[in-house]
Motif scaffolding. Sequence first.
Motif, short mmCIF file in Angstrom:
data_model
loop_
_atom_site.label_atom_id
_atom_site.label_comp_id
_atom_site.label_asym_id
_atom_site.label_seq_id
_atom_site.Cartn_x
_atom_site.Cartn_y
_atom_site.Cartn_z
N TYR A 42 64.41 15.14 57.19
CA TYR A 42 64.52 15.91 56.33
C TYR A 42 63.56 17.05 56.66
CZ TYR A 42 67.89 12.59 53.68
OH TYR A 42 68.87 11.97 53.25
N PHE A 43 63.05 16.43 57.21
CA PHE A 43 61.56 17.27 57.53
C PHE A 43 61.57 17.48 58.65
CE2 PHE A 43 60.93 17.70 53.07
CZ PHE A 43 60.80 16.70 53.00
N GLY A 44 62.67 17.73 59.77
CA GLY A 44 62.48 18.21 61.57
C GLY A 44 62.13 19.23 61.89
N GLY A 45 61.57 20.11 60.90
CA GLY A 45 60.95 21.79 61.41
C GLY A 45 59.55 21.52 61.30
N PHE A 46 59.37 20.63 60.43
CA PHE A 46 57.80 20.60 59.74
C PHE A 46 56.86 19.99 61.07
CE2 PHE A 46 58.15 20.67 54.50
CZ PHE A 46 58.45 20.96 54.91
#
Lengths: 147, 144
Positions: A42-46
Amino acid sequence: MVEWTDFERNTIQDIFSRIEYDVVGPAALARCLVVYPWTQRYFGGFGNLYNAAAIKGNPMVSKHGTTILNGLERAVKNMDDITNTYAELSVLHSEKLHVDPDNFKLLADCLTIVVAAQLGNEFTGEVQAAFQKFLAVVVSALGRQYR
Amino acid sequence: MTTLTAKDKQTVKAFWAKVSGKSEDIGAAAVARMLVVYPQTKTYFSHWQDQSPHSAAARKHGITVMMGVGDAVTKIDDLKEGLKELSELHAFTLRVDPGNFKILSHNILVVMAIMFPTDFTPDVHVSLDKFLAAVSLALAEKYR
């Protein structure tokens, strides 16, 4: 409606007045991403979530951890109506973020562990029971609007 | 279920070496916590005169359980074979619903966090969680 004993109410208010949101939040989220690595989906953009050290030092993880705790505070302030308080958040997690609700329990378990470490021996069995009951209600409310 | 990596085994052994001196306290605290937080687990102990979480019987049981966990650490390379007899005990005599292994494991982790807050890092947590899950699976092996 959920019934809360005086002990449970006081315990939850007390815990949240004592913990530092910007310490506990980041620690709990980071722990969740390490212990249950599939939650990283859920945190691919992190950015860099490559290992525990990277996760711990990641500023987006920290910021989001604090956001989560601030979100929990809304439940703390509305303990008698958590389901309605979280209706919009539930829709957000379902329709926009597409988070599998099983993951809420994983984060809740990590929060329990981090708060336990913070409070030490004051995190008695009775306190743990109250805290876990609170988190279970939160988890249920967040999963409510999924369809 | 996943297998334990070499790193997991190393992490578990190293952490256990640090904490095993306190294994009796860890076990007693985990069982006490379990009885309070998950009262349905008390159904397995109706034969105890004193079912309170800090009774002598509860402490003794915590010690027994943690000795089993310590033993499992030494058998970490083949838990299924190493815990065969314990599995038979749990399957045929004790008949503990395996869902409870997860509950007790969770409480062991909470106690570790309380007693060893700096050593129980996320990396240790994940390896220990995997280890306890593997132990639980080995314990359930003979059930059916």
